[in-house]
Design a protein around this motif. Structure first.
Motif, mmCIF file in Angstrom:
data_model
loop_
_atom_site.group_PDB
_atom_site.id
_atom_site.type_symbol
_atom_site.label_atom_id
_atom_site.label_comp_id
_atom_site.label_asym_id
_atom_site.label_seq_id
_atom_site.Cartn_x
_atom_site.Cartn_y
_atom_site.Cartn_z
ATOM 1 N N PRO A 1 -40.077 75.422 53.084
ATOM 2 C CA PRO A 1 -39.028 76.393 52.730
ATOM 3 C C PRO A 1 -37.770 76.141 53.542
ATOM 4 C CG PRO A 1 -41.119 77.489 53.152
ATOM 5 C CD PRO A 1 -41.278 76.072 53.600
ATOM 6 N N ARG A 2 -36.637 76.162 52.878
ATOM 7 C CA ARG A 2 -35.374 75.887 53.551
ATOM 8 C C ARG A 2 -34.755 77.116 54.193
ATOM 9 N NH1 ARG A 2 -32.385 72.682 48.801
ATOM 10 N NH2 ARG A 2 -33.625 74.155 47.593
ATOM 11 N N SER A 3 -35.428 78.230 54.088
ATOM 12 C CA SER A 3 -34.915 79.457 54.707
ATOM 13 C C SER A 3 -36.067 80.412 54.954
ATOM 14 C CB SER A 3 -33.869 80.131 53.807
ATOM 15 O OG SER A 3 -34.483 80.622 52.624
ATOM 16 N N GLU A 4 -35.859 81.365 55.865
ATOM 17 C CA GLU A 4 -36.866 82.392 56.130
ATOM 18 C C GLU A 4 -37.090 83.254 54.893
ATOM 19 O OE1 GLU A 4 -38.912 82.771 58.498
ATOM 20 O OE2 GLU A 4 -39.757 84.658 57.773
ATOM 21 N N ARG A 5 -36.041 83.408 54.102
ATOM 22 C CA ARG A 5 -36.145 84.179 52.867
ATOM 23 C C ARG A 5 -37.192 83.559 51.934
ATOM 24 N NH1 ARG A 5 -30.950 83.661 49.488
ATOM 25 N NH2 ARG A 5 -31.850 81.583 49.266
ATOM 26 N N LYS A 6 -37.111 82.221 51.757
ATOM 27 C CA LYS A 6 -38.056 81.558 50.871
ATOM 28 C C LYS A 6 -39.466 81.552 51.462
ATOM 29 C CE LYS A 6 -34.753 78.723 48.368
ATOM 30 N NZ LYS A 6 -34.372 77.366 47.891
ATOM 31 N N ALA A 7 -39.563 81.429 52.767
ATOM 32 C CA ALA A 7 -40.882 81.504 53.409
ATOM 33 C C ALA A 7 -41.495 82.882 53.175
ATOM 34 C CB ALA A 7 -40.752 81.224 54.904
ATOM 35 N N GLY A 8 -40.649 83.931 53.225
ATOM 36 C CA GLY A 8 -41.125 85.291 52.967
ATOM 37 C C GLY A 8 -41.612 85.464 51.540
ATOM 38 N N ILE A 9 -40.943 84.813 50.586
ATOM 39 C CA ILE A 9 -41.371 84.885 49.186
ATOM 40 C C ILE A 9 -42.753 84.255 49.022
ATOM 41 C CG2 ILE A 9 -40.889 83.955 46.876
ATOM 42 C CD1 ILE A 9 -37.903 84.342 47.498
ATOM 43 N N VAL A 10 -42.969 83.138 49.705
ATOM 44 C CA VAL A 10 -44.287 82.488 49.638
ATOM 45 C C VAL A 10 -45.359 83.422 50.183
ATOM 46 C CG1 VAL A 10 -45.700 80.606 50.550
ATOM 47 C CG2 VAL A 10 -43.381 80.143 49.730
ATOM 48 N N ARG A 11 -45.084 84.029 51.345
ATOM 49 C CA ARG A 11 -46.092 84.885 51.999
ATOM 50 C C ARG A 11 -46.352 86.165 51.217
ATOM 51 N NH1 ARG A 11 -42.976 83.659 56.710
ATOM 52 N NH2 ARG A 11 -42.050 85.755 56.582
ATOM 53 N N CYS A 12 -45.254 86.812 50.793
ATOM 54 C CA CYS A 12 -45.380 88.167 50.237
ATOM 55 C C CYS A 12 -45.593 88.199 48.728
ATOM 56 C CB CYS A 12 -44.141 88.986 50.577
ATOM 57 S SG CYS A 12 -43.865 89.190 52.338
ATOM 58 N N GLN A 13 -45.218 87.115 48.031
ATOM 59 C CA GLN A 13 -45.297 87.127 46.580
ATOM 60 C C GLN A 13 -46.270 86.102 46.008
ATOM 61 O OE1 GLN A 13 -43.860 89.319 44.535
ATOM 62 N NE2 GLN A 13 -43.148 90.382 46.356
ATOM 63 N N LEU A 14 -46.099 84.848 46.383
ATOM 64 C CA LEU A 14 -46.852 83.793 45.716
ATOM 65 C C LEU A 14 -48.303 83.697 46.180
ATOM 66 C CD1 LEU A 14 -44.139 81.000 45.457
ATOM 67 C CD2 LEU A 14 -44.535 83.026 44.047
ATOM 68 N N LEU A 15 -48.519 83.752 47.502
ATOM 69 C CA LEU A 15 -49.903 83.670 47.987
ATOM 70 C C LEU A 15 -50.767 84.843 47.508
ATOM 71 C CD1 LEU A 15 -49.544 82.202 51.589
ATOM 72 C CD2 LEU A 15 -50.723 81.184 49.637
ATOM 73 N N PRO A 16 -50.279 86.102 47.582
ATOM 74 C CA PRO A 16 -51.115 87.198 47.073
ATOM 75 C C PRO A 16 -51.423 87.072 45.579
ATOM 76 C CG PRO A 16 -49.385 88.046 48.491
ATOM 77 C CD PRO A 16 -49.075 86.594 48.257
ATOM 78 N N SER A 17 -50.504 86.466 44.810
ATOM 79 C CA SER A 17 -50.694 86.361 43.360
ATOM 80 C C SER A 17 -51.531 85.149 42.959
ATOM 81 C CB SER A 17 -49.334 86.282 42.656
ATOM 82 O OG SER A 17 -48.582 87.456 42.875
ATOM 83 N N PHE A 18 -51.321 84.008 43.642
ATOM 84 C CA PHE A 18 -51.925 82.766 43.169
ATOM 85 C C PHE A 18 -52.786 82.042 44.191
ATOM 86 C CE2 PHE A 18 -49.688 83.445 39.496
ATOM 87 C CZ PHE A 18 -48.302 83.455 39.639
ATOM 88 N N GLY A 19 -52.863 82.522 45.404
ATOM 89 C CA GLY A 19 -53.653 81.855 46.431
ATOM 90 C C GLY A 19 -55.104 81.696 46.025
ATOM 91 N N GLY A 20 -55.643 80.486 46.182
ATOM 92 C CA GLY A 20 -57.048 80.247 45.862
ATOM 93 C C GLY A 20 -57.326 79.988 44.394
ATOM 94 N N LYS A 21 -56.288 79.976 43.558
ATOM 95 C CA LYS A 21 -56.500 79.769 42.123
ATOM 96 C C LYS A 21 -56.144 78.342 41.719
ATOM 97 C CE LYS A 21 -55.686 84.540 40.645
ATOM 98 N NZ LYS A 21 -54.896 85.413 39.750
ATOM 99 N N LYS A 22 -56.798 77.874 40.668
ATOM 100 C CA LYS A 22 -56.415 76.616 40.044
ATOM 101 C C LYS A 22 -55.212 76.888 39.154
ATOM 102 C CE LYS A 22 -61.164 74.859 39.925
ATOM 103 N NZ LYS A 22 -62.261 74.377 39.050
ATOM 104 N N VAL A 23 -54.420 75.841 38.876
ATOM 105 C CA VAL A 23 -53.244 76.004 38.021
ATOM 106 C C VAL A 23 -53.648 76.571 36.659
ATOM 107 C CG1 VAL A 23 -51.375 74.787 36.845
ATOM 108 C CG2 VAL A 23 -51.954 74.192 39.199
ATOM 109 N N SER A 24 -54.788 76.130 36.151
ATOM 110 C CA SER A 24 -55.243 76.608 34.841
ATOM 111 C C SER A 24 -55.594 78.087 34.847
ATOM 112 C CB SER A 24 -56.460 75.792 34.388
ATOM 113 O OG SER A 24 -57.527 75.926 35.318
#
Length: 266
Positions: A9-32
């Motif tokens: 991530p090029r900014s703390e903002r984007k790192a926060g999006i990964v932590r707070c949005q993407l990992l809770p939604s998609f962490g541990g899942k296959k793309v399919s």
């Protein structure tokens, strides 16, 4: 998870999006297994367009082809990129807010009350031994539950900075203070500190972030902030790197015992 290994991530903002949005939604899942359409609909319902655009941008940087997502939120909402570090907020209060407004701002930061609630706070609402009890201004209920903010040393110190205390029960703690004046003063202070979008709301957010980073449960913070929905409180749940390190160190403190049990057959 594999895509995130090489994502920087090029900014703390984007790192926060990964932590707070993407990992809770998609962490541990296959793309399919990822239901992108449902996810996109959910963020469109929850966030303003500026935040939606930032979240989608990170997904695209990870290699996903995400079509344009239009926010369904009509009013301007608090965005992920507007979460400041606690030190930033205190620097603004102590270095850029004029002295006559400093106590007001510190009360806001350490009580997490809304601007209107502090302006309307009377002597009778404050018990100097227990804390603050009042009916929040922003409520749709006909019989709203009072919000109770217990004393802390920091909150008491903020009250000690008030030069003239109210005498009668219905006297205001900050007589003569107007919403427009406070708003302008605080916005100007943030602007001088290099945070042009900062406002009084950042003081309320400061309290929530501080408590989260000191392991106070979200349900407790929800109660203190008088949020009707805990999803609103979860916006503040960004995690500092030190907390991530502390979490991983649990492996080190418990591994030896588990290893011994395995060897002895226990």
């Amino acid at each position: 998870d594999d895509l995130l290994v090489n994502y920087k991530p090029r900014s703390e903002r984007k790192a926060g999006i990964v932590r707070c949005q993407l990992l809770p939604s998609f962490g541990g899942k296959k793309v399919s297994e990822m239901d992108i359409k449902t996810w996109a609909d959910e963020i469109a319902e929850e966030y303003a367009q500026s935040s939606v655009g930032q979240i989608v941008a990170v997904m695209r940087e990870l290699g996903f082809e995400i079509p344009a997502v239009k926010s369904k939120v009509l009013s301007k909402r608090f965005g992920i990129d507007q979460i400041l570090e606690e030190e930033q907020v205190l620097t603004v209060i102590h270095n850029y807010v004029p002295p006559m407004y400093r106590a007001f701002c510190l009360v806001g930061a350490y009580s997490m009350l809304r601007l209107k609630d502090i302006l309307e706070m009377r002597k009778m609402d404050v018990d100097l031994k227990k804390g603050i009890t009042l009916i929040p201004s922003k409520t749709k209920s006909k019989n709203p539950e009072p919000v109770f903010i217990p004393w802390s040393d920091k909150l008491r110190d903020a009250f000690d900075l008030i030069e003239v205390w109210p005498m009668r029960d219905k006297d205001l703690w900050f007589p003569g203070f107007k919403s427009d004046n406070i708003t302008t003063v605080v916005r100007t202070a943030f602007h001088k500190a290099g945070i042009p979008w900062g406002s009084f709301k950042q003081l309320r957010h400061f309290g929530a972030c501080y408590l989260i980073n000191h392991d106070v449960p979200l349900e407790v913070i929800q109660r203190l902030m008088h949020h009707q929905n805990i999803k609103t409180t979860q916006i503040y749940a960004r995690v500092k790197r030190e907390k991530l390190q502390d979490a991983m160190s649990v492996f080190d403190t418990n591994w030896h015992k588990s290893e011994v049990n395995d060897l002895t057959g226990v």
